[in-house]
Design a protein around this motif. Structure first.
Motif, PDB file in Angstrom:
ATOM      1  N   ASP A  22      64.473  -8.925  75.971  1.00  0.00           N
ATOM      2  CA  ASP A  22      64.228  -8.887  77.416  1.00  0.00           C
ATOM      3  C   ASP A  22      62.722  -9.051  77.672  1.00  0.00           C
ATOM      4  O   ASP A  22      61.917  -8.302  77.119  1.00  0.00           O
ATOM      5  CB  ASP A  22      64.719  -7.545  77.969  1.00  0.00           C
ATOM      6  CG  ASP A  22      64.564  -7.427  79.461  1.00  0.00           C
ATOM      7  OD1 ASP A  22      64.470  -8.478  80.132  1.00  0.00           O
ATOM      8  OD2 ASP A  22      64.544  -6.285  79.955  1.00  0.00           O
ATOM      9  N   PRO A  23      62.306 -10.015  78.485  1.00  0.00           N
ATOM     10  CA  PRO A  23      60.866 -10.224  78.714  1.00  0.00           C
ATOM     11  C   PRO A  23      60.162  -9.007  79.305  1.00  0.00           C
ATOM     12  O   PRO A  23      59.010  -8.727  78.974  1.00  0.00           O
ATOM     13  CB  PRO A  23      60.815 -11.399  79.689  1.00  0.00           C
ATOM     14  CG  PRO A  23      62.107 -12.093  79.555  1.00  0.00           C
ATOM     15  CD  PRO A  23      63.105 -11.041  79.149  1.00  0.00           C
ATOM     16  N   GLN A  24      60.847  -8.272  80.185  1.00  0.00           N
ATOM     17  CA  GLN A  24      60.227  -7.091  80.781  1.00  0.00           C
ATOM     18  C   GLN A  24      59.950  -6.024  79.711  1.00  0.00           C
ATOM     19  O   GLN A  24      58.919  -5.371  79.727  1.00  0.00           O
ATOM     20  CB  GLN A  24      61.127  -6.509  81.879  1.00  0.00           C
ATOM     21  CG  GLN A  24      60.535  -5.310  82.584  1.00  0.00           C
ATOM     22  CD  GLN A  24      59.220  -5.629  83.266  1.00  0.00           C
ATOM     23  OE1 GLN A  24      59.012  -6.718  83.781  1.00  0.00           O
ATOM     24  NE2 GLN A  24      58.303  -4.673  83.264  1.00  0.00           N
ATOM     25  N   ARG A  25      60.865  -5.860  78.785  1.00  0.00           N
ATOM     26  CA  ARG A  25      60.648  -4.895  77.706  1.00  0.00           C
ATOM     27  C   ARG A  25      59.513  -5.348  76.800  1.00  0.00           C
ATOM     28  O   ARG A  25      58.762  -4.519  76.284  1.00  0.00           O
ATOM     29  CB  ARG A  25      61.921  -4.717  76.885  1.00  0.00           C
ATOM     30  CG  ARG A  25      62.952  -3.899  77.590  1.00  0.00           C
ATOM     31  CD  ARG A  25      64.102  -3.607  76.683  1.00  0.00           C
ATOM     32  NE  ARG A  25      65.128  -2.887  77.400  1.00  0.00           N
ATOM     33  CZ  ARG A  25      66.289  -2.568  76.897  1.00  0.00           C
ATOM     34  NH1 ARG A  25      66.589  -2.913  75.666  1.00  0.00           N
ATOM     35  NH2 ARG A  25      67.171  -1.898  77.614  1.00  0.00           N
ATOM     36  N   VAL A  27      56.867  -7.035  77.694  1.00  0.00           N
ATOM     37  CA  VAL A  27      55.610  -6.744  78.396  1.00  0.00           C
ATOM     38  C   VAL A  27      55.322  -5.244  78.365  1.00  0.00           C
ATOM     39  O   VAL A  27      54.194  -4.827  78.090  1.00  0.00           O
ATOM     40  CB  VAL A  27      55.671  -7.266  79.856  1.00  0.00           C
ATOM     41  CG1 VAL A  27      54.492  -6.756  80.660  1.00  0.00           C
ATOM     42  CG2 VAL A  27      55.706  -8.784  79.869  1.00  0.00           C
ATOM     43  N   SER A  28      56.323  -4.428  78.628  1.00  0.00           N
ATOM     44  CA  SER A  28      56.081  -2.985  78.642  1.00  0.00           C
ATOM     45  C   SER A  28      55.762  -2.466  77.242  1.00  0.00           C
ATOM     46  O   SER A  28      54.962  -1.540  77.089  1.00  0.00           O
ATOM     47  CB  SER A  28      57.283  -2.240  79.229  1.00  0.00           C
ATOM     48  OG  SER A  28      58.412  -2.400  78.408  1.00  0.00           O
ATOM     49  N   THR A  31      52.150  -3.488  76.645  1.00  0.00           N
ATOM     50  CA  THR A  31      51.287  -2.681  77.508  1.00  0.00           C
ATOM     51  C   THR A  31      51.150  -1.271  76.945  1.00  0.00           C
ATOM     52  O   THR A  31      50.052  -0.706  76.908  1.00  0.00           O
ATOM     53  CB  THR A  31      51.854  -2.629  78.940  1.00  0.00           C
ATOM     54  OG1 THR A  31      52.015  -3.964  79.417  1.00  0.00           O
ATOM     55  CG2 THR A  31      50.945  -1.858  79.869  1.00  0.00           C
TER      56      THR A  31
END
Length: 83
Positions: A22-25, A27-28, A31
């Motif tokens: 998942d792209p959001q995961r 990034v997080s 981060t």
């Protein structure tokens, strides 16, 4: 493509069954890794600074004692010269 490529290709296509695709995961995760690294670096420098600051009072106390001793030495020499 071979069987090996078919097995691992799902992870890079964004398959919902693979947690890290998942792209959001992604990034997080990066981060969080960056924040953890920054916090570790800041903590190291802050603790080094704190230990340096803790040693300052002893240094200042030593310096003032030496200056006080020099001052008293001069006063005693002056009294001996006058007597």
């Amino acid at each position: 493509m071979g069987e090996f490529d078919d097995y691992w290709a799902r992870a890079y296509r964004g398959d919902s069954g693979v947690p890290h695709s998942d792209p959001q995961r992604l990034v997080s995760t990066w981060t969080g890794a960056f924040a953890l690294g920054a916090a570790a670096c800041v903590h190291h420098h802050a603790s080094a600074l704190a230990s340096h600051i803790k040693s300052l009072p002893a240094t200042w106390q030593d310096m003032t004692m030496m200056l006080d001793q020099k001052r008293w030495k001069k006063i005693l020499e002056k009294k001996q010269q006058q007597a």
